[in-house]
Design an enzyme around this catalytic site. Structure first.
Site, mmCIF file in Angstrom:
data_model
loop_
_atom_site.group_PDB
_atom_site.id
_atom_site.type_symbol
_atom_site.label_atom_id
_atom_site.label_comp_id
_atom_site.label_asym_id
_atom_site.label_seq_id
_atom_site.Cartn_x
_atom_site.Cartn_y
_atom_site.Cartn_z
ATOM 1 N N LYS A 13 0.835 -1.213 0.000
ATOM 2 C CA LYS A 13 0.000 0.000 0.000
ATOM 3 C C LYS A 13 0.867 1.259 0.000
ATOM 4 C CE LYS A 13 -2.047 -1.062 3.933
ATOM 5 N NZ LYS A 13 -1.447 -2.385 4.230
ATOM 6 N N ARG A 88 -10.069 1.688 8.379
ATOM 7 C CA ARG A 88 -9.750 0.301 8.702
ATOM 8 C C ARG A 88 -10.865 -0.381 9.466
ATOM 9 N NH1 ARG A 88 -3.714 0.708 8.565
ATOM 10 N NH2 ARG A 88 -2.959 -1.369 8.998
ATOM 11 N N ARG A 122 11.508 -6.147 5.419
ATOM 12 C CA ARG A 122 11.403 -4.699 5.130
ATOM 13 C C ARG A 122 12.413 -3.893 5.935
ATOM 14 N NH1 ARG A 122 5.741 -1.841 5.549
ATOM 15 N NH2 ARG A 122 5.761 -2.825 7.591
ATOM 16 N N ARG A 156 10.966 -1.738 11.399
ATOM 17 C CA ARG A 156 9.818 -1.361 12.231
ATOM 18 C C ARG A 156 9.628 -2.337 13.385
ATOM 19 N NH1 ARG A 156 4.868 0.138 8.198
ATOM 20 N NH2 ARG A 156 3.684 -1.014 9.771
ATOM 21 N N ARG A 167 -1.409 -9.006 12.947
ATOM 22 C CA ARG A 167 -1.922 -7.940 12.069
ATOM 23 C C ARG A 167 -2.781 -8.536 10.951
ATOM 24 N NH1 ARG A 167 3.751 -5.431 10.887
ATOM 25 N NH2 ARG A 167 2.717 -4.236 9.240
HETATM 26 P P1 AP5 Z 1 4.825 -1.649 1.936
HETATM 27 O O1 AP5 Z 1 4.528 -0.784 0.759
HETATM 28 O O2 AP5 Z 1 5.567 -1.082 3.067
HETATM 29 O O3 AP5 Z 1 3.445 -2.348 2.401
HETATM 30 P P2 AP5 Z 1 2.222 -1.773 3.194
HETATM 31 O O4 AP5 Z 1 0.994 -2.409 2.604
HETATM 32 O O5 AP5 Z 1 2.260 -0.284 3.255
HETATM 33 O O6 AP5 Z 1 2.499 -2.438 4.599
HETATM 34 P P3 AP5 Z 1 2.360 -1.857 6.065
HETATM 35 O O7 AP5 Z 1 3.097 -2.799 6.951
HETATM 36 O O8 AP5 Z 1 2.731 -0.417 6.104
HETATM 37 O O9 AP5 Z 1 0.839 -2.033 6.278
HETATM 38 P P4 AP5 Z 1 0.092 -2.030 7.609
HETATM 39 O O10 AP5 Z 1 -1.297 -1.831 7.145
HETATM 40 O O11 AP5 Z 1 0.346 -3.206 8.430
HETATM 41 O O12 AP5 Z 1 0.781 -0.817 8.404
HETATM 42 P P5 AP5 Z 1 0.368 0.694 8.657
HETATM 43 O O13 AP5 Z 1 1.600 1.491 8.716
HETATM 44 O O14 AP5 Z 1 -0.726 1.122 7.777
HETATM 45 O O15 AP5 Z 1 5.580 -2.950 1.398
HETATM 46 C C1 AP5 Z 1 6.007 -3.966 2.299
HETATM 47 C C2 AP5 Z 1 7.392 -4.477 1.911
HETATM 48 O O16 AP5 Z 1 7.309 -5.112 0.634
HETATM 49 C C3 AP5 Z 1 8.450 -3.352 1.749
HETATM 50 O O17 AP5 Z 1 9.701 -3.839 2.166
HETATM 51 C C4 AP5 Z 1 8.451 -3.075 0.249
HETATM 52 O O18 AP5 Z 1 9.696 -2.577 -0.165
HETATM 53 C C5 AP5 Z 1 8.182 -4.461 -0.316
HETATM 54 N N1 AP5 Z 1 7.458 -4.417 -1.589
HETATM 55 C C6 AP5 Z 1 6.581 -3.467 -2.021
HETATM 56 N N2 AP5 Z 1 6.122 -3.764 -3.259
HETATM 57 C C7 AP5 Z 1 6.718 -4.952 -3.594
HETATM 58 C C8 AP5 Z 1 6.627 -5.806 -4.751
HETATM 59 N N3 AP5 Z 1 5.851 -5.488 -5.806
HETATM 60 N N4 AP5 Z 1 7.340 -6.947 -4.739
HETATM 61 C C9 AP5 Z 1 8.139 -7.271 -3.680
HETATM 62 N N5 AP5 Z 1 8.266 -6.509 -2.572
HETATM 63 C C10 AP5 Z 1 7.545 -5.372 -2.528
HETATM 64 O O19 AP5 Z 1 -0.222 0.593 10.142
HETATM 65 C C11 AP5 Z 1 0.593 0.211 11.222
HETATM 66 C C12 AP5 Z 1 -0.218 0.129 12.489
HETATM 67 O O20 AP5 Z 1 -0.747 1.430 12.808
HETATM 68 C C13 AP5 Z 1 -1.456 -0.785 12.439
HETATM 69 O O21 AP5 Z 1 -1.131 -2.127 12.740
HETATM 70 C C14 AP5 Z 1 -2.340 -0.132 13.501
HETATM 71 O O22 AP5 Z 1 -1.924 -0.504 14.790
HETATM 72 C C15 AP5 Z 1 -2.055 1.346 13.331
HETATM 73 N N6 AP5 Z 1 -2.988 1.990 12.404
HETATM 74 C C16 AP5 Z 1 -2.692 2.520 11.185
HETATM 75 N N7 AP5 Z 1 -3.804 3.002 10.601
HETATM 76 C C17 AP5 Z 1 -4.815 2.776 11.461
HETATM 77 C C18 AP5 Z 1 -6.210 3.029 11.409
HETATM 78 N N8 AP5 Z 1 -6.783 3.610 10.351
HETATM 79 N N9 AP5 Z 1 -6.964 2.656 12.471
HETATM 80 C C19 AP5 Z 1 -6.412 2.081 13.569
HETATM 81 N N10 AP5 Z 1 -5.112 1.789 13.664
HETATM 82 C C20 AP5 Z 1 -4.309 2.135 12.614
HETATM 83 MG MG MG Z 2 2.509 1.123 4.820
#
Ligand code: AP5
Ligand code: MG
Ligand code: ZN
Length: 206
Positions: A13, A88, A122, A156, A167
């Site tokens: 994402k 979410r 990552r 992270r 997660r």
């Molecule tokens: P990356 O692009 O980083 O993936 P991502 O989908 O953004 O993953 P996240 O871990 O950020 O998602 P998340 O939803 O768990 O975390 P968030 O920060 O939103 O890619 C992942 C890896 O793959 C990277 O190393 C990248 O380089 C690699 N990659 C990318 N594309 C690739 C490809 N095509 N092929 C191979 N490799 C590839 O949330 C974190 C925490 O915050 C949550 O758990 C929650 O506690 C809290 N939070 C956030 N938003 C909310 C909300 N709205 N409500 C409540 N709690 C929330």
């Molecule tokens: Mg992300």
């Protein structure tokens, strides 16, 4: 254009939202990044959020919504935005409905084992560069060091396998219902392939 991008943790994402928001000249809003900014600055909000994030649980809706409303009111959002990791939960989606009308929703699809592989590998840099030690085309040239600026790479705290697995459970249970909620404007994108291939699939869908 008002877009949102969904998908399990690690689906790509953030990677895709960054590229696409830039292409379209719209703001990229990641609630995860906003929380991590607060954690880094040790604000009260950050301290509270960390207790949930480190377990792989969601931060409570009210806290998340208050933070989101401040961000969405900033001037760079006037041209449109891509929401990454928000909403979410159904209450978050209901609250968003009162703020903005979303044009399209993207759902990146990726299997659990690929998620675990990507997230355990990552690494990121303060400068914004991203790497993955489990993916050949995303490896840094020198171990643990940014190719672009030479700084040490960061992992992270919530990218430990046990937290990643939780997660995934939380995603299915709490965010899963949103796939149906947005079904009229939602399209699926296969998350397997190069970063550029996935971007192309999204652009076609838009
Ligand atoms: P990356 O692009 O980083 O993936 P991502 O989908 O953004 O993953 P996240 O871990 O950020 O998602 P998340 O939803 O768990 O975390 P968030 O920060 O939103 O890619 C992942 C890896 O793959 C990277 O190393 C990248 O380089 C690699 N990659 C990318 N594309 C690739 C490809 N095509 N092929 C191979 N490799 C590839 O949330 C974190 C925490 O915050 C949550 O758990 C929650 O506690 C809290 N939070 C956030 N938003 C909310 C909300 N709205 N409500 C409540 N709690 C929330
Ligand atoms: Mg992300
Ligand atoms: Zn760097």
């Amino acid at each position: 254009m008002k877009l949102l991008i969904m998908g399990p943790p690690g689906a790509g994402k953030g990677t895709q939202a960054q590229v696409i928001a830039k292409k379209l000249g719209i703001a990229h809003i990641s609630t995860g990044e906003l929380f991590r900014g607060h954690i880094k600055n040790q604000t009260e909000l950050g301290k509270l959020a960390k207790t949930f994030i480190d377990k792989g649980e969601l931060v409570p809706d009210e806290v998340t919504l208050n933070m989101f409303k401040v961000r969405i009111a900033e001037s760079d959002c006037a041209n449109g935005f891509m929401l990454d990791g928000f909403p979410r939960t159904v209450p978050q989606a209901d609250a968003l409905k009162d703020i903005a009308e979303i044009d399209k929703a993207i759902s990146i699809v990726l299997e659990d084992e690929e998620v675990v592989k990507r997230l355990t590998g990552r690494r990121t840099c303060e400068c914004g560069a991203f790497y993955n030690v489990n993916i050949s085309f995303l490896m840094p040239q020198v171990d643990n060091t940014c190719d672009k600026c030479g700084k040490t790479l960061i992992q992270r705290d919530d990218d430990q396998e046990i937290t990643i697995r939780n997660r995934l459970v939380v995603y299915r249970r709490q965010t899963g219902p949103l796939l149906d909620y947005y079904k009229d404007i939602l399209f699926d994108v296969n998350g397997v392939g190069s970063v550029e291939e996935v971007t192309e699939r999204i652009m076609e869908g838009l």
